[in-house]
Every structure is written in C-alpha cells, then in structure tokens.
Design an enzyme around this catalytic site. Structure first.
Site, PDB file in Angstrom:
ATOM      1  N   GLY A  55       0.837  -1.196   0.000  1.00 26.11           N
ATOM      2  CA  GLY A  55       0.000   0.000   0.000  1.00 26.11           C
ATOM      3  C   GLY A  55       0.865   1.235   0.000  1.00 26.11           C
ATOM      4  O   GLY A  55       2.063   1.160   0.305  1.00 26.11           O
ATOM      5  N   CYS A  82       5.464  -5.910   1.725  1.00 24.81           N
ATOM      6  CA  CYS A  82       5.788  -4.474   1.688  1.00 24.81           C
ATOM      7  C   CYS A  82       5.075  -3.742   2.837  1.00 24.81           C
ATOM      8  O   CYS A  82       5.421  -3.943   3.989  1.00 24.81           O
ATOM      9  CB  CYS A  82       5.446  -3.893   0.318  1.00 24.81           C
ATOM     10  SG  CYS A  82       6.274  -2.312  -0.009  1.00 24.81           S
ATOM     11  N   TYR A  83       4.056  -2.929   2.556  1.00 24.12           N
ATOM     12  CA  TYR A  83       3.324  -2.263   3.633  1.00 24.12           C
ATOM     13  C   TYR A  83       2.784  -3.291   4.625  1.00 24.12           C
ATOM     14  O   TYR A  83       2.797  -3.059   5.834  1.00 24.12           O
ATOM     15  CB  TYR A  83       2.167  -1.446   3.062  1.00 24.12           C
ATOM     16  CG  TYR A  83       1.337  -0.743   4.124  1.00 24.12           C
ATOM     17  CD1 TYR A  83       1.697   0.518   4.589  1.00 24.12           C
ATOM     18  CD2 TYR A  83       0.205  -1.347   4.672  1.00 24.12           C
ATOM     19  CE1 TYR A  83       0.961   1.169   5.569  1.00 24.12           C
ATOM     20  CE2 TYR A  83      -0.542  -0.716   5.649  1.00 24.12           C
ATOM     21  CZ  TYR A  83      -0.164   0.543   6.099  1.00 24.12           C
ATOM     22  OH  TYR A  83      -0.898   1.175   7.080  1.00 24.12           O
ATOM     23  N   LYS A 369      -9.355 -13.817 -15.574  1.00 23.52           N
ATOM     24  CA  LYS A 369      -9.514 -14.059 -17.006  1.00 23.52           C
ATOM     25  C   LYS A 369      -8.956 -15.413 -17.434  1.00 23.52           C
ATOM     26  O   LYS A 369      -9.614 -16.160 -18.167  1.00 23.52           O
ATOM     27  CB  LYS A 369      -8.852 -12.933 -17.799  1.00 23.52           C
ATOM     28  CG  LYS A 369      -8.908 -13.107 -19.316  1.00 23.52           C
ATOM     29  CD  LYS A 369     -10.321 -13.007 -19.854  1.00 23.52           C
ATOM     30  CE  LYS A 369     -10.766 -11.558 -19.900  1.00 23.52           C
ATOM     31  NZ  LYS A 369     -12.097 -11.409 -20.530  1.00 23.52           N
TER      32      LYS A 369
END
Length: 513
Positions: A55, A82-83, A369
């Site tokens: 984030g 990460c965050y 998809k």
C-alpha cells in the site's frame, strides 16, 4: 465440496489483484477483502492463511490503514508484503521509520540474499533479484522475529516468526521481476498454511452447475451474451445447468468491431441455445450523443443494456434471473471498500439503481480471465471462442476519445480491422494478447496528394500479459507497423497520423478510457 481459502487483505497496493492471482495459480482459492473488513467476517471465511498486501501509506502515521490487532491472536499464518510487512512489525512491537536516502530506501530490481532454512525460502537459491518499492523500513524488528533476507542496502528485507507462522517481506514476490517469487508464495501456502491444492476448474464447474440448478429451480434465465470469452463461458456453464430455461440475448449496440455482430450470431446460432440478436445501434448512439466523459459513457451503456434486456424479457415471458459474464477483476477495478475505482465496468459500476429482475446471476464473478479460459476448455468450448481477444462491454465507445458519432464509429472500425488483419498476417496474433486501435480526438495538419489535410490521429495499442492485471507494451516489428500505418492512412478517410502506445500497465490501463 468446500475449498480451503486464503484471505488477501487489501491495503491499496497496485499489485493486489496479482497477489490473489498468484495464490490461485498455486491451486488455492482466495478472496480479496478490504482491510476494513471486520475480523469476524474474515474469520467466517475460515482462512488457512492471510496475506496483507502492499500500500502507499506509512504505518506510523495516524491516518494510515490498520487491522484489528486480534488478527494476530487467531493462530492463522500471516504473510505481509511491503506495507503489509511493516504493518505486522508495527503491530507486534517493532518500529518502522522513514528510510534515509542513502540507506534502506529501495526501488526496482534489487539483489537480495536469503536464509533458505526459513520455510518461505526452502528449496530456493540463496540469492536472487527481488522487486522493491518502499521508502520506509523496519528499524526495529519485533521480539521473536528473525532476519531471513537482506540486501546490500537493507538488513531487514524479510523477517519471520516461524513458531506463529508470521512472515514479512519488503519486496513484491507476486510480480514477475522477483525471481522465484511465486515459489515463495507456494511455500507459504503449502509449507506454512498446509494447503491441499483443492482449487481446480473441474471442481469449480461441477460445484457451480449444481449451485445454479438449486438457485434457478424452474425459473427462466436471460443472459447478456456479447460473444466475448466471459459471456461465452457463462453461456456454456448456464446451458449445462438449466438447459432450455436459458435465453441468450446478444445486443448489437452498434459499437462492435467490423463485421463482429454477424460473426457472433454465426458462432452461437447452431449451439442449441435460445439465441436472440437485438440490433440497437441507433438507440445506443442516440443516448451517447454529445457525451465525452468516459465514466458517463460506461454508465449510459450499462443502463441501456439493462433496459434492452428488460424489454426482451417481456417478449419471452416471465424471466426471473439476469445472468452476466462479470469476472473478478471487474469487481475489484470497479471499487471494493476503500479501493480506488479504476474504471466502472458497464456490468458492475455501470448498473442502474433499479433492475427489473428477481436477481442477477454472475457465475464467473470469482474467476480471473485465465481461469475463465480454463473453465471454457473444461466445458468443451472451441478454441476460437476460448482464446478470443478481450473486447470491452462498452465496445468502441471507450476507444473513441470524446464525442461519438456514426462517422467516427465507421472510421475506427475500418482502421481497427486493418490493424488486426495485418497482425494476423504477420502471425503475431497469438503473441500479442490484446491489440486494437483508438480514435483520438486530436486533429493535426498533414499533406496528401499535394493538398493540406486536417484529420484525426489514430493510436495503436498492443500488449502482452499473463493475467490482464499487469501488461507490457508489445514490441511489434517496425516493418509491420510501417505497413499498418501506410494501409490505414491510404484506405481510411479522416486519418492522417498514426502513433503507437508504448506504455505498460501500470501506470496506464490497457484500454484508454
């Protein structure tokens, strides 16, 4: 049969869909939930593991997103990315600070060294390239955690408390730039969370068909069939579930590619489906007259689709359910919780407030998809339908920048047809996963036949991708681009300049609007 589930808590990072896709690639079902989701709702999913995404915020700021600290007391393994890693450290007694310019701030490809005794890196090389994107770092690691990866600039690239199943990485294992990143996610799922790998398209097809039969009962279903991959797979799935209770409505809104309406009709008229084609081009173009703003275009098209379906349903008789080929990225990109609305999909954010059906049925809404394509193959759909190039529901309305006119539609159809024809002739149609033309609203001076022209600029777009959530611009050979450019300028009136879009996703989206 219930599937094991991993919950991905979304903190606003740009790769969050990709994290979920990587988990699914490992044959483990997962769902993306906003970080504000109450803990009770998260636990109701009975997750075998939880992943905190990246984030843009700093965890030490008062207005940064957080979680209920009780999430760490549930005995459920957690992987922070990460965050998400910094959030874990912040909550469990560590300290996260802004990195100094010359120390632990890292962006892009970074050589990283791993402790392979950690389950996250078990069986992997001791060093490799990771994709970094962080300006903060973990100055103090929480008690009980070990340092298990470092770079030349940062000692705290990855941490773990294996006794509790807590892992944090400063880099992004979900992106292709990180070597062995998917193997790290696989290790977390199987070695830490105890995943069985019970998410398959065969199981999904059987379970969904059974669920559709129970939901629909003896009711009638109206399917919005565009001829694209998503709606075609939805048609096959519903046909197996409810047979002739299904009617497929193909609305030709006049914004299809050249000859595409006839091609869709030819593909489905002999497939034992109740197939109805509605030619509504003038109706849609009338509603769109004078509209330039892309979100308004999408919403107008979304509402008009519903109105057409309602009218067709009345001709058929009592119809209880409206079915759509909505897939998971449509849901996420249209905004979940605090997530940004990237663009409103005409079948999600573009739906009107009132819909005259008992219920909307979306049997593909949990699939990405490539999973939808796999399901299509599982259901026996032909290759030309399963591998059809994606085409947006609003059609050329979002490939004509600015106001839409019948003349612009014809111009774009002709130019786009030449582009696609030459790509196929060059045998690049399987290598380039999506390619199309965009009629910009920019006009410029040119010269043709010794005379001055003042005509439109046409943009060509081609991308390569594995999941349509990230994409790289396609390196089309210059000779092919040259031939396409010369043909379009010579054969299509109103265009005197061709440009090629060399922007990847992110920062751009695949479509221009």
């Amino acid at each position: 049969m219930s599937h094991q589930t991993v919950v991905v808590l979304d903190f606003g990072g740009q790769y969050n869909q990709l994290i979920a896709r990587r988990v699914r690639e490992c044959s483990v079902y997962c769902e993306v939930l906003p970080y504000k989701t109450p803990l009770a709702e998260v636990l109701a999913k009975k997750p075998i593991g939880i992943i905190f995404t990246g984030g843009p915020n700093s965890v030490y700021l008062n207005d940064s997103p957080h979680v209920d600290p009780a999430i760490f007391e549930q005995g459920i393994p957690v992987l922070g990315i990460c965050y998400g890693s910094q959030l874990m450290a912040h909550n469990l007694g560590g300290r996260v600070t802004a990195a100094e310019e010359d120390t632990a701030r890292e962006y892009g490809k970074t050589k990283t060294y791993f402790n392979t005794s950690c389950k996250l890196f078990q069986g992997l090389p001791t060093e490799g390239i990771t994709w970094m994107s962080h300006g903060d770092y973990m100055e103090k690691v929480p008690d009980g955690f070990s340092l298990v990866a470092h770079s030349d600039a940062c000692p705290n690239v990855a941490i773990c408390d294996e006794s509790r199943g807590f892992y944090g990485v400063q880099y992004h294992p979900e992106v292709n730039h990180t070597q062995h990143g998917i193997d790290m996610i696989h290790n977390f799922l199987y070695l830490v969370c105890g995943a069985r790998g019970d998410w398959t398209m065969g199981d999904y097809a059987r379970n969904t068909i059974d669920a559709l039969r129970k939901k629909v009962g003896d009711g009638k279903v109206l399917l919005a069939l565009s001829g694209g991959v998503d709606s075609s797979v939805a048609a096959a799935l519903l046909s197996k579930a409810v047979g002739d209770q299904l009617t497929c409505i193909f609305v030709d809104h006049g914004l299809m590619r050249k000859n595409e309406g006839d091609e869709v009709e030819a593909a489905f008229k002999d497939r034992s489906l109740n197939f109805v084609r509605v030619n509504a081009g003038e109706r849609f173009l009338g509603k769109l007259a004078g509209i330039s703003e892309p979100e308004k275009k999408r919403k107008i098209i979304g509402e008009e689709f519903i109105r057409v379906f309602e009218e067709e349903a009345k001709k058929i008789g009592q119809v209880d359910f409206l079915a759509q080929g909505t897939i998971y990225p449509d849901i996420i990109e249209s905004g979940m919780g605090d997530a940004a609305v990237i663009k409103s999909h005409h079948n999600v954010g573009g739906l009107p407030d009132y819909v005259d059906f008992k219920e909307i049925v979306e049997p593909l809404r949990l699939l990405f998809k490539d999973e939808t394509r796999a399901l299509g193959r599982e259901l026996g759909l032909p290759d030309y339908l399963v591998n059809r190039q994606p085409f947006p529901g609003p059609g050329l309305a979002i490939r004509i920048i600015g106001e839409i006119t019948p003349e612009k539609v014809t111009t774009l159809q002709d130019a786009d047809w030449i582009f696609r024809e030459e790509i196929a002739k060059a045998k690049l149609d399987r290598d380039i996963h999506q390619y199309f033309a965009v009629l910009t609203n920019m006009r410029s001076v040119g010269v043709m036949g010794d005379g001055r022209t003042y005509d439109y600029t046409l943009a060509l777009r081609g991308v390569t991708t594995t999941d349509f959530m990230t994409a790289d611009w396609a390196r089309i050979p210059y000779e092919t681009l040259d031939l396409i450019s010369r043909r379009i300028v010579n054969e299509v009136r109103g265009i005197n300049r061709i440009v090629y879009d060399i922007t990847s996703k992110p920062p751009a989206t695949i479509e221009w609007e």
